[in-house]
Motif scaffolding. Structure first.
Motif, PDB file in Angstrom:
ATOM      1  N   ALA A  85       3.984   9.916  -7.252  1.00  0.00           N
ATOM      2  CA  ALA A  85       4.920  10.205  -8.343  1.00  0.00           C
ATOM      3  C   ALA A  85       4.166  10.371  -9.659  1.00  0.00           C
ATOM      4  O   ALA A  85       4.466  11.280 -10.453  1.00  0.00           O
ATOM      5  CB  ALA A  85       5.951   9.084  -8.455  1.00  0.00           C
ATOM      6  N   THR A  86       3.171   9.522  -9.894  1.00  0.00           N
ATOM      7  CA  THR A  86       2.375   9.620 -11.119  1.00  0.00           C
ATOM      8  C   THR A  86       1.612  10.938 -11.148  1.00  0.00           C
ATOM      9  O   THR A  86       1.508  11.595 -12.195  1.00  0.00           O
ATOM     10  CB  THR A  86       1.396   8.430 -11.216  1.00  0.00           C
ATOM     11  N   ARG A  87       1.080  11.341 -10.003  1.00  0.00           N
ATOM     12  CA  ARG A  87       0.364  12.611  -9.911  1.00  0.00           C
ATOM     13  C   ARG A  87       1.305  13.780 -10.235  1.00  0.00           C
ATOM     14  O   ARG A  87       0.936  14.703 -10.961  1.00  0.00           O
ATOM     15  CB  ARG A  87      -0.236  12.776  -8.516  1.00  0.00           C
ATOM     16  N   GLU A  88       2.523  13.713  -9.700  1.00  0.00           N
ATOM     17  CA  GLU A  88       3.503  14.770  -9.978  1.00  0.00           C
ATOM     18  C   GLU A  88       3.866  14.781 -11.467  1.00  0.00           C
ATOM     19  O   GLU A  88       3.990  15.851 -12.074  1.00  0.00           O
ATOM     20  CB  GLU A  88       4.742  14.582  -9.114  1.00  0.00           C
ATOM     21  N   GLU A  89       4.047  13.602 -12.049  1.00  0.00           N
ATOM     22  CA  GLU A  89       4.343  13.519 -13.480  1.00  0.00           C
ATOM     23  C   GLU A  89       3.192  14.082 -14.306  1.00  0.00           C
ATOM     24  O   GLU A  89       3.408  14.797 -15.286  1.00  0.00           O
ATOM     25  CB  GLU A  89       4.613  12.073 -13.896  1.00  0.00           C
ATOM     26  N   ALA A  90       1.958  13.733 -13.895  1.00  0.00           N
ATOM     27  CA  ALA A  90       0.784  14.235 -14.609  1.00  0.00           C
ATOM     28  C   ALA A  90       0.700  15.753 -14.507  1.00  0.00           C
ATOM     29  O   ALA A  90       0.394  16.439 -15.490  1.00  0.00           O
ATOM     30  CB  ALA A  90      -0.486  13.592 -14.064  1.00  0.00           C
ATOM     31  N   ALA A  91       0.975  16.288 -13.325  1.00  0.00           N
ATOM     32  CA  ALA A  91       0.954  17.741 -13.147  1.00  0.00           C
ATOM     33  C   ALA A  91       2.026  18.396 -14.023  1.00  0.00           C
ATOM     34  O   ALA A  91       1.783  19.424 -14.663  1.00  0.00           O
ATOM     35  CB  ALA A  91       1.162  18.105 -11.682  1.00  0.00           C
ATOM     36  N   ALA A  92       3.214  17.795 -14.054  1.00  0.00           N
ATOM     37  CA  ALA A  92       4.293  18.326 -14.898  1.00  0.00           C
ATOM     38  C   ALA A  92       3.896  18.240 -16.376  1.00  0.00           C
ATOM     39  O   ALA A  92       4.141  19.172 -17.158  1.00  0.00           O
ATOM     40  CB  ALA A  92       5.589  17.569 -14.643  1.00  0.00           C
ATOM     41  N   TYR A  93       3.272  17.120 -16.760  1.00  0.00           N
ATOM     42  CA  TYR A  93       2.837  16.943 -18.150  1.00  0.00           C
ATOM     43  C   TYR A  93       1.765  17.971 -18.513  1.00  0.00           C
ATOM     44  O   TYR A  93       1.799  18.551 -19.602  1.00  0.00           O
ATOM     45  CB  TYR A  93       2.316  15.520 -18.351  1.00  0.00           C
ATOM     46  N   VAL A  94       0.824  18.200 -17.597  1.00  0.00           N
ATOM     47  CA  VAL A  94      -0.223  19.206 -17.847  1.00  0.00           C
ATOM     48  C   VAL A  94       0.409  20.577 -18.005  1.00  0.00           C
ATOM     49  O   VAL A  94       0.040  21.358 -18.901  1.00  0.00           O
ATOM     50  CB  VAL A  94      -1.278  19.184 -16.710  1.00  0.00           C
ATOM     51  N   GLU A  95       1.355  20.889 -17.166  1.00  0.00           N
ATOM     52  CA  GLU A  95       2.038  22.190 -17.260  1.00  0.00           C
ATOM     53  C   GLU A  95       2.793  22.307 -18.587  1.00  0.00           C
ATOM     54  O   GLU A  95       2.765  23.344 -19.240  1.00  0.00           O
ATOM     55  CB  GLU A  95       2.997  22.349 -16.068  1.00  0.00           C
ATOM     56  N   GLN A  96       3.436  21.217 -18.962  1.00  0.00           N
ATOM     57  CA  GLN A  96       4.161  21.197 -20.237  1.00  0.00           C
ATOM     58  C   GLN A  96       3.188  21.388 -21.403  1.00  0.00           C
ATOM     59  O   GLN A  96       3.482  22.133 -22.346  1.00  0.00           O
ATOM     60  CB  GLN A  96       4.906  19.867 -20.370  1.00  0.00           C
ATOM     61  N   GLN A  97       2.027  20.747 -21.318  1.00  0.00           N
ATOM     62  CA  GLN A  97       1.023  20.885 -22.375  1.00  0.00           C
ATOM     63  C   GLN A  97       0.479  22.314 -22.424  1.00  0.00           C
ATOM     64  O   GLN A  97       0.238  22.863 -23.506  1.00  0.00           O
ATOM     65  CB  GLN A  97      -0.135  19.890 -22.167  1.00  0.00           C
ATOM     66  N   VAL A 119       0.847  -1.204   0.000  1.00  0.00           N
ATOM     67  CA  VAL A 119       0.000   0.000   0.000  1.00  0.00           C
ATOM     68  C   VAL A 119       0.878   1.247   0.000  1.00  0.00           C
ATOM     69  O   VAL A 119       0.623   2.201  -0.741  1.00  0.00           O
ATOM     70  CB  VAL A 119      -0.983  -0.031   1.191  1.00  0.00           C
ATOM     71  N   LEU A 120       1.934   1.267   0.813  1.00  0.00           N
ATOM     72  CA  LEU A 120       2.848   2.409   0.836  1.00  0.00           C
ATOM     73  C   LEU A 120       3.517   2.597  -0.521  1.00  0.00           C
ATOM     74  O   LEU A 120       3.662   3.725  -1.018  1.00  0.00           O
ATOM     75  CB  LEU A 120       3.901   2.237   1.932  1.00  0.00           C
ATOM     76  N   GLY A 121       3.926   1.493  -1.139  1.00  0.00           N
ATOM     77  CA  GLY A 121       4.537   1.575  -2.475  1.00  0.00           C
ATOM     78  C   GLY A 121       3.560   2.127  -3.503  1.00  0.00           C
ATOM     79  O   GLY A 121       3.925   2.973  -4.338  1.00  0.00           O
ATOM     80  N   GLN A 122       2.321   1.667  -3.425  1.00  0.00           N
ATOM     81  CA  GLN A 122       1.315   2.167  -4.362  1.00  0.00           C
ATOM     82  C   GLN A 122       1.014   3.642  -4.118  1.00  0.00           C
ATOM     83  O   GLN A 122       0.811   4.408  -5.065  1.00  0.00           O
ATOM     84  CB  GLN A 122       0.032   1.326  -4.264  1.00  0.00           C
TER      85      GLN A 122
END
Length: 161
Positions: free
Chosen positions: A50-62, A41-44
């Motif tokens: 991390a996925t949320r941060e990547e998505a936020a970075a991707y949205v910002e990049q877009q 659960v902690l790993g997930q």
């Protein structure tokens, strides 16, 4: 009430054996499964973060890419406006030059035709003058006849032009 010590010892011993068996075969494996589950659960959660941060970075990049695309589109439109404005100015200048050229050409043609007409008129006037002079020489006439010949000459010149 009498306390039976042998029953207490047997109960205590049975309880300790049961506790040892439960901890070894039931609680220990259950706790290890629970620990593995907790780690999973902690790993997930970490992975989701991390996925949320990547998505936020991707949205910002877009967003940045969209802003850049809009800027590029605006630049292209502005460049097209300037180019079309320059082309329109060039076409207007060419049209003005062409109209001036055509006007000058027309004026030259008019002047040429005028000169031709004047030359033709001079030739005709000269011919008619010679005819009048020859008629005057052939006949000697008085002033009224002379005026009649001049009037006749003017009528001839008026009908020929």
């Amino acid at each position: 009430m009498d306390i039976v010590w042998s029953s207490i010892w047997i109960t205590l011993l049975a309880f300790l054996i049961l506790y040892w068996l439960l901890s070894r075969y039931a609680i220990g494996p259950l706790m290890s499964v629970m620990e593995k589950r907790r780690e999973l659960v902690l790993g997930q959660l970490n992975e989701a973060s991390a996925t949320r941060e990547e998505a936020a970075a991707y949205v910002e990049q877009q967003k940045e890419a969209l802003q850049q695309a809009r800027k590029d589109a605006y630049d292209i439109i502005e460049q097209s406006r300037q180019t079309s404005g320059k082309q329109a100015d060039q076409l207007i200048a060419q049209a003005k030059e062409e109209s001036v050229r055509l006007k000058d050409e027309a004026l030259r043609d008019i002047e040429s035709e005028k000169n031709k007409a004047m030359a033709a008129l001079r030739g005709e006037v000269g011919r008619v003058s010679v005819q009048i002079a020859s008629k005057l020489i052939e006949k000697e006439i008085d002033e009224k006849s002379n005026e009649g010949l001049v009037d006749q000459y003017l009528k001839d010149v008026g009908t020929k032009s």
